[in-house]
Design a protein around this motif. Structure first.
Motif, PDB file in Angstrom:
ATOM      1  N   THR A 155      56.752 -17.121  73.298  1.00 35.57           N
ATOM      2  CA  THR A 155      58.075 -17.559  72.856  1.00 35.57           C
ATOM      3  C   THR A 155      59.104 -16.444  72.994  1.00 35.57           C
ATOM      4  OG1 THR A 155      57.655 -16.932  70.546  1.00 35.57           O
ATOM      5  CG2 THR A 155      57.088 -19.192  71.201  1.00 35.57           C
ATOM      6  N   MET A 156      58.627 -15.206  73.146  1.00 38.29           N
ATOM      7  CA  MET A 156      59.520 -14.057  73.293  1.00 38.29           C
ATOM      8  C   MET A 156      59.679 -13.631  74.749  1.00 38.29           C
ATOM      9  SD  MET A 156      60.267 -13.739  70.182  1.00 38.29           S
ATOM     10  CE  MET A 156      61.211 -12.217  70.240  1.00 38.29           C
ATOM     11  N   SER A 157      59.130 -14.412  75.675  1.00 33.61           N
ATOM     12  CA  SER A 157      59.166 -14.048  77.092  1.00 33.61           C
ATOM     13  C   SER A 157      60.514 -14.389  77.719  1.00 33.61           C
ATOM     14  CB  SER A 157      58.044 -14.777  77.855  1.00 33.61           C
ATOM     15  OG  SER A 157      58.191 -14.603  79.249  1.00 33.61           O
ATOM     16  N   SER A 158      61.271 -13.372  78.091  1.00 28.60           N
ATOM     17  CA  SER A 158      62.568 -13.608  78.731  1.00 28.60           C
ATOM     18  C   SER A 158      62.401 -14.252  80.101  1.00 28.60           C
ATOM     19  CB  SER A 158      63.341 -12.290  78.856  1.00 28.60           C
ATOM     20  OG  SER A 158      62.606 -11.342  79.610  1.00 28.60           O
ATOM     21  N   THR A 159      61.302 -13.910  80.788  1.00 25.55           N
ATOM     22  CA  THR A 159      61.042 -14.498  82.106  1.00 25.55           C
ATOM     23  C   THR A 159      60.811 -15.993  82.005  1.00 25.55           C
ATOM     24  OG1 THR A 159      60.055 -12.436  82.897  1.00 25.55           O
ATOM     25  CG2 THR A 159      59.548 -14.439  84.126  1.00 25.55           C
ATOM     26  N   LEU A 160      60.007 -16.412  81.030  1.00 25.13           N
ATOM     27  CA  LEU A 160      59.717 -17.840  80.853  1.00 25.13           C
ATOM     28  C   LEU A 160      60.994 -18.620  80.589  1.00 25.13           C
ATOM     29  CD1 LEU A 160      56.822 -19.440  78.863  1.00 25.13           C
ATOM     30  CD2 LEU A 160      59.160 -20.200  78.462  1.00 25.13           C
ATOM     31  N   TRP A 161      61.834 -18.121  79.689  1.00 28.18           N
ATOM     32  CA  TRP A 161      63.044 -18.868  79.354  1.00 28.18           C
ATOM     33  C   TRP A 161      64.077 -18.811  80.462  1.00 28.18           C
ATOM     34  CZ3 TRP A 161      61.501 -22.147  76.287  1.00 28.18           C
ATOM     35  CH2 TRP A 161      60.673 -21.852  75.208  1.00 28.18           C
ATOM     36  N   SER A 162      64.032 -17.765  81.260  1.00 27.17           N
ATOM     37  CA  SER A 162      64.904 -17.712  82.429  1.00 27.17           C
ATOM     38  C   SER A 162      64.535 -18.804  83.423  1.00 27.17           C
ATOM     39  CB  SER A 162      64.802 -16.338  83.105  1.00 27.17           C
ATOM     40  OG  SER A 162      65.569 -16.302  84.290  1.00 27.17           O
ATOM     41  N   TYR A 163      63.227 -18.969  83.652  1.00 26.92           N
ATOM     42  CA  TYR A 163      62.757 -20.044  84.539  1.00 26.92           C
ATOM     43  C   TYR A 163      63.080 -21.419  83.954  1.00 26.92           C
ATOM     44  CZ  TYR A 163      60.128 -16.757  87.460  1.00 26.92           C
ATOM     45  OH  TYR A 163      59.763 -15.739  88.312  1.00 26.92           O
ATOM     46  N   HIS A 164      62.946 -21.525  82.651  1.00 28.58           N
ATOM     47  CA  HIS A 164      63.236 -22.802  81.988  1.00 28.58           C
ATOM     48  C   HIS A 164      64.711 -23.173  82.166  1.00 28.58           C
ATOM     49  CE1 HIS A 164      64.152 -25.475  78.533  1.00 28.58           C
ATOM     50  NE2 HIS A 164      62.919 -25.918  78.712  1.00 28.58           N
ATOM     51  N   ARG A 165      65.608 -22.205  81.969  1.00 32.26           N
ATOM     52  CA  ARG A 165      67.041 -22.469  82.154  1.00 32.26           C
ATOM     53  C   ARG A 165      67.339 -22.854  83.595  1.00 32.26           C
ATOM     54  NH1 ARG A 165      67.462 -17.739  78.978  1.00 32.26           N
ATOM     55  NH2 ARG A 165      67.922 -16.520  80.862  1.00 32.26           N
TER      56      ARG A 165
END
Length: 222
Positions: A177-187
């Motif tokens: 949940t703290m992964s900036s890479t994951l949320w970047s891909y999600h956006r």
């Protein structure tokens, strides 16, 4: 820059007003069998996905308010048959953005009880990859709409998607949940989705994808 509220000088308002006038009494002009078919559309969604919580993003301007009234009346009629598994939240997207920016939409969606409660109630589907055993099963969906179901709708669906994914990650990989890479891909995923749908319907990219991608609204829009 100027803007006009007079229908004769704003082609978008003329188009919206025409659609509104056509839709307001649309159901009343149907014969009984056609009305049953219209109501059946909601049944099909619920048979497929379970409970449905509608999120109406239309504003308070005259034409959009008229659609909200008609939409709410239709859902109220449907609830008489379907019960509490069908519900609605009215959320004036443009008004929230006007006073607090796009960030305020995210904050408001995350603390609206009707949204949070239904998100918890609906849950998500999770299965064992080795045995195909279903561990948990999703029990409902959100149905999001605005006027054209493009910019506002995609923006809010991105928020709902992240909230649901956070729920899942807290159970299986809390640290993700703290992964900036994951949320970047999600956006990026939701921005591409918004652009693709907008190009089909309007011929151009969505207006809000710059914020979806980076968290900032730019002058260029998409």
């Amino acid at each position: 820059m100027t803007s006009g509220d007079v229908a004769a000088f704003d082609e978008r308002f003329v188009w919206n007003e025409y659609i509104v006038r056509s839709l307001l009494d649309f159901r009343d002009r149907l014969d009984p069998s056609e009305r049953r078919d219209l109501d059946r559309c909601q049944f099909i969604v619920m048979e497929e996905y379970g409970a449905v919580h509608a999120i109406n993003l239309l504003g308070s301007k005259e034409n959009e308010q008229s659609l909200t009234t008609a939409y709410g009346r239709h859902l109220q009629t449907a609830r008489g048959v379907m019960g509490d598994d069908l519900a609605i939240t009215h959320f004036d997207f443009h008004n929230v953005v006007k006073f607090g920016g796009h960030d305020s939409v995210i904050r408001e969606m995350r603390r609206l009880e009707t949204i949070v409660d239904h998100l918890d109630r609906f849950g998500f589907t999770m299965c064992n990859a080795n045995s195909d055993e279903i561990i948990t099963e999703q029990k409902g969906v959100f149905r999001t709409n605005c006027l054209d179901c493009l910019d506002r709708t995609n923006f809010v669906q991105d928020i709902l998607s992240r909230m649901a994914l956070e729920q899942y990650l807290l159970l299986v990989h809390r640290e993700w949940t703290m992964s900036s890479t994951l949320w970047s891909y999600h956006r990026e995923l939701w921005a591409e989705n918004g652009d693709a749908l907008s190009k089909i319907y309007a011929g151009t990219g969505a207006l809000n994808t710059s914020f979806t991608r980076s968290g900032k609204r730019t002058l260029a829009g998409p």
